[in-house]
Write a protein that holds these residues in place. Structure first.
Motif, PDB file in Angstrom:
ATOM      1  N   SER A  50      -0.568   2.209 -10.855  1.00  0.00           N
ATOM      2  CA  SER A  50      -1.017   1.924  -9.622  1.00  0.00           C
ATOM      3  C   SER A  50      -2.367   1.340  -9.389  1.00  0.00           C
ATOM      4  CB  SER A  50      -0.848   3.150  -8.664  1.00  0.00           C
ATOM      5  OG  SER A  50      -1.633   4.226  -8.981  1.00  0.00           O
ATOM      6  N   ASN A  51      -3.243   1.700 -10.362  1.00  0.00           N
ATOM      7  CA  ASN A  51      -4.577   1.369 -10.030  1.00  0.00           C
ATOM      8  C   ASN A  51      -4.741  -0.001 -10.786  1.00  0.00           C
ATOM      9  OD1 ASN A  51      -5.608   3.710  -9.101  1.00  0.00           O
ATOM     10  ND2 ASN A  51      -6.024   4.649 -11.093  1.00  0.00           N
ATOM     11  N   ALA A 111       0.969  -1.362   0.185  1.00  0.00           N
ATOM     12  CA  ALA A 111      -0.034   0.099  -0.024  1.00  0.00           C
ATOM     13  C   ALA A 111       0.802   1.289   0.085  1.00  0.00           C
ATOM     14  CB  ALA A 111      -0.777  -0.015   1.195  1.00  0.00           C
ATOM     15  N   TYR A 112       1.932   1.262   0.972  1.00  0.00           N
ATOM     16  CA  TYR A 112       2.734   2.375   0.770  1.00  0.00           C
ATOM     17  C   TYR A 112       3.494   2.637  -0.628  1.00  0.00           C
ATOM     18  CZ  TYR A 112       6.276   5.605   2.598  1.00  0.00           C
ATOM     19  OH  TYR A 112       7.353   6.784   2.922  1.00  0.00           O
ATOM     20  N   PHE A 156      -2.140  -2.285 -10.626  1.00  0.00           N
ATOM     21  CA  PHE A 156      -1.605  -3.156  -9.361  1.00  0.00           C
ATOM     22  C   PHE A 156      -2.455  -3.333  -8.496  1.00  0.00           C
ATOM     23  CE2 PHE A 156       2.646  -1.364 -11.078  1.00  0.00           C
ATOM     24  CZ  PHE A 156       2.903  -2.530 -11.797  1.00  0.00           C
ATOM     25  N   ARG A 157      -3.127  -2.355  -7.962  1.00  0.00           N
ATOM     26  CA  ARG A 157      -4.149  -2.362  -6.877  1.00  0.00           C
ATOM     27  C   ARG A 157      -5.348  -3.605  -7.077  1.00  0.00           C
ATOM     28  NH1 ARG A 157      -5.907   3.733  -5.279  1.00  0.00           N
ATOM     29  NH2 ARG A 157      -3.530   4.366  -4.706  1.00  0.00           N
ATOM     30  N   THR A 158      -5.694  -3.695  -8.664  1.00  0.00           N
ATOM     31  CA  THR A 158      -6.708  -4.614  -9.042  1.00  0.00           C
ATOM     32  C   THR A 158      -6.141  -5.998  -9.160  1.00  0.00           C
ATOM     33  OG1 THR A 158      -7.666  -2.798 -10.340  1.00  0.00           O
ATOM     34  CG2 THR A 158      -8.126  -4.975 -10.804  1.00  0.00           C
ATOM     35  N   VAL A 159      -4.682  -6.005  -9.592  1.00  0.00           N
ATOM     36  CA  VAL A 159      -4.238  -7.444  -9.463  1.00  0.00           C
ATOM     37  C   VAL A 159      -4.103  -7.775  -8.157  1.00  0.00           C
ATOM     38  CG1 VAL A 159      -2.318  -8.541 -10.207  1.00  0.00           C
ATOM     39  CG2 VAL A 159      -3.011  -6.814 -11.689  1.00  0.00           C
ATOM     40  N   PHE A 160      -3.743  -7.318  -7.209  1.00  0.00           N
ATOM     41  CA  PHE A 160      -3.452  -7.668  -5.612  1.00  0.00           C
ATOM     42  C   PHE A 160      -4.720  -8.072  -5.114  1.00  0.00           C
ATOM     43  CE2 PHE A 160       0.815  -5.529  -5.966  1.00  0.00           C
ATOM     44  CZ  PHE A 160       1.553  -6.616  -5.682  1.00  0.00           C
ATOM     45  N   TYR A 180      -5.170  -0.116   4.037  1.00  0.00           N
ATOM     46  CA  TYR A 180      -3.988   0.469   4.179  1.00  0.00           C
ATOM     47  C   TYR A 180      -3.921   1.749   3.212  1.00  0.00           C
ATOM     48  CZ  TYR A 180      -2.417  -2.725   7.659  1.00  0.00           C
ATOM     49  OH  TYR A 180      -1.899  -3.558   8.844  1.00  0.00           O
ATOM     50  N   ILE A 181      -4.331   1.666   2.226  1.00  0.00           N
ATOM     51  CA  ILE A 181      -4.284   2.645   1.171  1.00  0.00           C
ATOM     52  C   ILE A 181      -5.475   3.878   1.547  1.00  0.00           C
ATOM     53  CG2 ILE A 181      -4.959   3.279  -1.103  1.00  0.00           C
ATOM     54  CD1 ILE A 181      -3.776   0.593  -2.212  1.00  0.00           C
ATOM     55  N   ALA A 182      -6.519   3.456   2.125  1.00  0.00           N
ATOM     56  CA  ALA A 182      -7.222   4.400   2.564  1.00  0.00           C
ATOM     57  C   ALA A 182      -6.878   5.133   3.678  1.00  0.00           C
ATOM     58  CB  ALA A 182      -8.808   3.562   2.930  1.00  0.00           C
TER      59      ALA A 182
END
Length: 301
Positions: free
Chosen positions: A109-110, A99-100, A112-116, A173-175
């Motif tokens: 980044s978007n 997240a960091y 990667f967020r979807t993939v994770f 964590y991103i939030a």
């Protein structure tokens, strides 16, 4: 003007008292039917010997005595506790790290967020069977299987749990990271703080609400793990104790309760119900203790 405002406030309070039972009533009724009544009935059944609810016979605390005397239950307890602690640390450290990194403005980044996050959408049973094939394919080089060595089973469950849960915790964590006040970060840079000092002295204290949530979820999920355990190892391998008791080396608490309930014995259902009550008290107690501990360290913004 003040009198009109006071009148409006009184009208609003009267309307709230009048209509709140209409909206809260169904929720309270559903909660009592879906949780309170089954929970109380479960406690009663844990004190009975039964095959069905209709033939329950009160026997006192005998089921609890059998539960604590069960070597497989004691092993499952310590095995689950170790698993929950290890998975809690690894999941939260990796999820926060991912997240960091993804909040530092990197390209894609978007994506990667979807993939994770995607592994969290797959059911636990399916994940268990997928990873069992992956692990057996890897371990086939050594002519062994994940079902033949408890060390492989433990770390296989850890890998599976991390792969499924890290993406979900990452979103939380991103939030939290996006809500860290920018003026605090700017003030730290102006004062000459290094990146690591800013991370530990500014960022992490402000992300404590997210850490509280993620630790609670990962702790309780670690203790409640069932379907992945069933699909990946089913508790194998097993050891036969001198008294004839079979102890499954990778069997966790939820699976142990399930297997106990389905054992063909006159007391198995009652013993399993007693184990379930102990299990509930354990998870609820640890969860509430963790929430109380981490909430004290949250920073009020």
């Amino acid at each position: 003007m003040k009198k009109a405002k006071h009148t409006n406030n009184n009208s609003l309070r009267r309307a709230t008292r009048l209509w709140s039972p209409l909206f809260l009533g169904p929720v309270v009724i559903a909660f009592c039917i879906g949780f309170v009544w089954p929970f109380l009935q479960g406690i009663w059944l844990s004190l009975c010997q039964f095959k069905t609810i209709g033939d329950a016979k009160f026997i006192g605390f005998g089921n609890y005595a059998r539960a604590f005397q069960d070597a497989s239950f004691r092993h499952a307890f310590w095995y689950t506790a170790l698993f929950a602690i290890v998975s809690l640390v690894i999941i939260n450290v990796l999820a926060f790290a991912v997240a960091y990194v993804l909040t530092q403005g990197i390209k894609g980044s978007n994506l990667f967020r979807t993939v994770f996050f995607m592994p969290n959408l797959i059911g636990g049973i399916v994940l268990g069977y997928i990873w069992s094939m992956i692990f057996d394919g890897i371990l086939s080089r050594w002519s062994t299987s994940i079902l033949m060595d408890s060390k492989f089973g433990f770390w296989g469950l850890i890998i599976l749990m991390c792969w499924q849960q890290i993406g979900y915790m990452m979103i939380i964590y991103i939030a939290g990271l996006q809500n860290v006040p920018g003026e605090m970060l700017e003030a730290a840079r102006i004062d000459g703080a290094t990146r690591w000092q800013t991370l530990f002295k500014v960022t992490i204290p402000n992300v404590m609400p997210s850490i509280t949530i993620c630790m609670f979820l990962s702790l309780t999920n670690g203790f409640k793990l069932f379907d992945q355990n069933l699909a990946l190892t089913a508790g194998q391998p097993f050891t036969i104790m001198p008294d004839g008791t079979t102890v499954k080396q990778t069997e966790m608490l939820a699976l142990n309760i399930f297997n106990t309930f389905n054992t063909p014995s006159a007391t198995s259902q009652g013993t399993a119900q007693a184990k379930a009550v102990i299990f509930f008290v354990l998870v609820a107690g640890l969860g509430l203790a963790q929430l109380a501990y981490t909430r004290k360290r949250e920073v009020q913004q």
